[in-house]
Design an enzyme around this catalytic site. Structure first.
Site, mmCIF file in Angstrom:
data_model
loop_
_atom_site.group_PDB
_atom_site.id
_atom_site.type_symbol
_atom_site.label_atom_id
_atom_site.label_comp_id
_atom_site.label_asym_id
_atom_site.label_seq_id
_atom_site.Cartn_x
_atom_site.Cartn_y
_atom_site.Cartn_z
ATOM 1 N N ASP A 1 26.602 -0.346 -0.142
ATOM 2 C CA ASP A 1 26.256 0.269 1.141
ATOM 3 C C ASP A 1 24.806 -0.029 1.617
ATOM 4 O O ASP A 1 24.348 0.083 1.281
ATOM 5 C CB ASP A 1 26.704 1.722 1.432
ATOM 6 C CG ASP A 1 27.003 2.797 2.434
ATOM 7 O OD1 ASP A 1 27.544 2.504 3.114
ATOM 8 O OD2 ASP A 1 26.149 3.620 3.215
ATOM 9 N N ASP B 1 24.999 -4.780 6.232
ATOM 10 C CA ASP B 1 23.790 -4.590 7.459
ATOM 11 C C ASP B 1 23.471 -5.353 8.315
ATOM 12 O O ASP B 1 22.125 -5.250 7.540
ATOM 13 C CB ASP B 1 23.688 -3.645 6.829
ATOM 14 C CG ASP B 1 22.774 -2.237 8.432
ATOM 15 O OD1 ASP B 1 22.718 -3.170 9.208
ATOM 16 O OD2 ASP B 1 22.760 -1.609 7.996
ATOM 17 N N GLY C 1 27.936 8.258 9.770
ATOM 18 C CA GLY C 1 27.261 9.655 9.504
ATOM 19 C C GLY C 1 28.472 10.958 9.999
ATOM 20 O O GLY C 1 28.021 11.982 10.505
ATOM 21 N N ASN D 1 32.845 7.534 6.034
ATOM 22 C CA ASN D 1 31.422 7.787 5.497
ATOM 23 C C ASN D 1 30.995 9.428 4.941
ATOM 24 O O ASN D 1 30.876 9.968 6.549
ATOM 25 C CB ASN D 1 30.959 7.177 5.428
ATOM 26 C CG ASN D 1 31.164 5.781 5.089
ATOM 27 O OD1 ASN D 1 32.046 5.266 4.677
ATOM 28 N ND2 ASN D 1 29.854 4.481 4.854
#
Length: 277
Positions: free
Chosen positions: A82, A104, A205, A226
């Site tokens: 992640d 990311d 979030g 998530n």
């Protein structure tokens, strides 16, 4: 059973339900989350973040333990890297048997984000590994987004198509690391993005989103949800309660065990909530 993210998300998207993704920080998390998924007979995504890798000093030990639990589980379990910003870490994850990677590149400029994400997706797909990415940072961790920042459906659709990713994280009102569940999601926007984008959507979030907001988001078009900070709060509260009850306690198993049980119970509940049961 260890399963690619794309397999789990595509089936859920087609059926109009969601899949819960939880962060693994240490072994007790991995044990609790796998047991929770087996308890409710639902797939789960076990996520190891780049921050957790930094905490342990390396990826391999925590990944190896989590992978064994995933392989032995009676339900589909995705082993997911992640918020990786390091390409070498992505490559290490491929060698360790991860079935999914979230690269990311949101802090890069748009052109570089697309280029690097596309290259990462190509390498991962060649190894049979799914890829999640993000068009622009989801708010919270570094104060990058004001609460009103939102992803644009057209831009999201083009980004997903250009990069060849399997899942896309979008900004719709949630924020990382929230300890209060007060976030209000833009459900109309979720539906618009779902109609425009050809891959499953990811809600980051989600710890800051109340139960009814999570369920509404899945109904509107979110697939992967998530949740990390909320379960950390559950774990910590159980540890604190056990230690407060017995100040002389020194056996770590006697407070880590109850904390693991508490996380399992809450994760099982959340798995069913996200699956719209």
């Amino acid at each position: 059973m260890l399963t690619p993210l794309d397999d789990v998300l595509r089936e859920a998207r087609d059926q109009g339900r969601g899949v819960a993704a939880f962060n693994v920080i240490h072994l007790e998390h991995a044990e609790a989350l796998t047991a929770a998924a087996e308890q409710v007979a639902l797939p789960v995504v076990l996520q190891i973040s780049e921050n957790t890798v930094a905490f342990h000093g390396s990826l391999a030990p925590v990944a190896a333990a989590t992978r064994v639990l995933a392989e032995r589980a009676s339900v589909p379990v995705v082993l997911h890297l992640d918020h990786a910003v390091s390409e070498p870490l992505v490559d290490e994850a491929l060698g360790l048997g991860f079935t999914s990677v979230m690269f990311d590149g949101s802090r890069l400029d748009d052109a570089e984000n697309r280029s690097v994400t596309r290259a990462v997706a190509e390498r991962c797909h060649a190894a049979g590994v799914s890829v999640e990415a993000e068009l622009g940072e989801i708010g919270g961790k570094d104060g990058v987004h004001a609460p009103g920042v939102r992803s644009r459906p057209g831009e999201a659709a083009v980004f997903a198509a250009d990069t060849g990713i399997d899942a896309l994280a979008v900004a719709v009102g949630s924020s990382h690391a929230m300890t209060e569940r007060t976030a209000e999601l833009d459900l109309a926007l979720i539906a618009e993005i779902r109609a425009a984008v050809g891959v499953p959507l990811v809600l980051h979030g989600s710890s800051g989103v109340p139960d009814d907001g999570i369920a509404a988001a899945v109904r509107a078009g979110m697939t992967k949800v998530n949740i990390a900070t909320h379960l950390n709060s559950v774990f910590t509260a159980a540890v604190r309660s056990r230690l407060d009850a017995d100040p002389r306690l020194v056996d770590t198993r006697k407070y880590l065990g109850p904390a693991r049980d508490a996380v399992q119970a809450e994760a099982a509940r959340l798995l069913e909530l996200v699956a719209l049961r």
